[in-house]
Design an enzyme around this catalytic site. Structure first.
Site, PDB file in Angstrom:
ATOM      1  N   CYS A 134      30.731   4.714  36.964  1.00 11.39           N
ATOM      2  CA  CYS A 134      29.634   5.789  37.063  1.00 11.39           C
ATOM      3  C   CYS A 134      29.508   5.172  38.356  1.00 11.39           C
ATOM      4  O   CYS A 134      28.225   3.749  37.888  1.00 11.39           O
ATOM      5  CB  CYS A 134      28.280   6.003  35.955  1.00 11.39           C
ATOM      6  N   CYS A 137      24.569   5.704  37.943  1.00  8.64           N
ATOM      7  CA  CYS A 137      24.290   4.732  37.381  1.00  8.64           C
ATOM      8  C   CYS A 137      24.150   3.093  37.852  1.00  8.64           C
ATOM      9  O   CYS A 137      23.596   1.734  38.333  1.00  8.64           O
ATOM     10  CB  CYS A 137      25.021   4.927  35.419  1.00  8.64           C
ATOM     11  N   ASP A 138      25.073   3.123  38.439  1.00 12.81           N
ATOM     12  CA  ASP A 138      25.350   1.423  38.576  1.00 12.81           C
ATOM     13  C   ASP A 138      25.151   1.180  39.944  1.00 12.81           C
ATOM     14  O   ASP A 138      25.704  -0.248  40.658  1.00 12.81           O
ATOM     15  CB  ASP A 138      27.079   0.196  38.012  1.00 12.81           C
TER      16      ASP A 138
END
Ligand code: FAD
Ligand code: NAP
Length: 313
Positions: A134, A137-138
């Site tokens: 992701c 997300c990261d």
């Protein structure tokens, strides 16, 4: 008893919920184990949903209004995981995690798919400690640092574009020299000076220590040459597995017909081989794995549910 149980709250499940409730069904519950929205909420962008052309909006922004619209028309959401579905006489039993059971006249399964693991050494060990699926997300963890992306499809290249705005350099490792990603996406990638395409190559090993991933060894499969890249972020985008566990029976078989890849066989009305059971979105056969199609599937299934309930009355 529910008129309709919807399993999964991605684009297919939410649209099924909208059409079922707005179409007059009073008792419709969507079982979604997380927040509604589905896979697209992990995406940094969406530019191919007709009528939605806002470059600065993420998949999460895009899905935000869908649930509000559904709940407005009476769809109920239970944040619970469904273990499995059984047909009990004329109706369905939805077996939830923990053993609770709910009865429903019809069921629409919209459980979608999950990112696949590529299978290289160190992938599982460093998953969540440098290895990610992701970028939204990261990606920020690697601000102004170089990262590696694995894969050659739409997801890999779109997420490489997203990462290229945050990270110093993005190395896209792909096992062939031709990419599956759509031509407009490839054109955008080729214009990005900090995206580097590493073709005919695989990840031999992801390595690190207690602090997490420290680098990846990349092997050119034509020359066998190994390159050691000290990138501490590795994003894996190598496709998806369908989530069909809820359709498994107690003996490990399936309650409806499936194909060899575990996808649910449906007709053009999203009917499965079991009366009153429908499947919509990424888990059905020949799914193009697009939000617009998953939404269309959900609407089609819900319209069938309404007709089916009327016929049974
Ligand atoms: P999903 O979105 O997978 O939703 C399924 C839901 O079911 C999930 O929320 C899950 O939590 C829930 N669920 C699963 N099992 C259970 C259970 N047992 N009990 C309860 N709940 C359960 N498509 C596009 O059209 N354009 C794009 O730009 C695009 N970009 C993408 C970028 C990324 C990074 C990814 C991963 C996908 C992208 N896609 C894009 C594809 C698109 O997201 C999917 O085709 C779409 O989300 C499929 O919808 P769905 O409702 O079938 O399933
Ligand atoms: P995908 O299209 O299946 O691509 C997976 C990529 O990973 C392929 O390039 C594949 O290589 C590679 N791969 C697979 N297994 C591997 C392994 N073990 N090791 C190394 N590489 C491996 O998956 P996706 O990109 O996630 O897309 C899934 C679906 O969603 C597609 O239908 C896609 O069109 C759709 N989607 C659409 C959009 C959009 O329209 N904007 C955005 C995202 C996703 P090979 O090419 O050699 O097989």
């Amino acid at each position: 008893m529910l008129d309709c149980a919807i399993i999964g709250g991605g684009p297919a499940g939410l649209t099924a919920g909208l059409y079922a409730t707005r179409g007059g069904l009073k008792n419709v519950t969507m079982f979604e184990m997380g927040m509604p929205g589905g896979q697209i909420t992990q995406s940094s962008e969406i530019e191919n949903y007709p009528g939605f052309f806002e470059h600065d909006k993420t998949g999460m922004d895009f899905m935000d209004t869908w649930q509000k619209q559904c709940f407005h028309f009476g769809l109920k959401h239970e944040m619970k995981k469904v273990e499995r579905i059984a047909k009990t006489g004329e109706h369905f039993t939805i077996i939830l995690e923990g053993g609770e059971q709910v009865e429903a006249k019809t069921t629409v399964v919209c459980t979608g798919s999950v990112p696949k693991r590529a299978g290289f050494k160190g992938e599982d060990e460093f998953f969540g400690k440098g290895v990610s699926t992701c970028a939204t997300c990261d990606g920020f963890f690697y601000k102004d640092k170089p990262v590696t992306v694995l894969g050659g499809g739409d997801t890999a290249l779109e997420e490489a574009l997203y990462l290229s705005n945050i990270c110093s350099d993005v190395y896209v490792v792909h096992r062939r020299d031709a990419f599956r990603a759509a031509p407009p996406t490839m054109e955008r990638v080729e214009k990005k000076e900090n995206i580097h395409l590493v073709t005919d190559s695989v990840i031999e090993e992801a390595y690190g220590d207690a602090m997490g991933l420290q680098g990846v060894k990349i092997k050119n499969i034509k020359t066998d040459e190994i390159t050691d890249m000290k990138n501490t972020g590795l994003f894996v985008f190598v496709g998806h597995d369908v989530r069909n566990e809820v359709l498994q029976d107690e003996n490990g078989g399936f309650i409806c017909e499936m194909n060899d890849w575990g996808q649910v066989i449906v007709d053009l009305s999203m009917r499965t081989s079991v009366e009153g059971l429908y499947a919509a979105g990424d888990l059905r056969v020949e799914a193009p794995k697009q939000v617009v199609v998953a939404a269309g599937d959900g609407a089609t299934a819900a319209l069938q549910v309404i007709s089916y309930i009327q016929e049974q009355a």
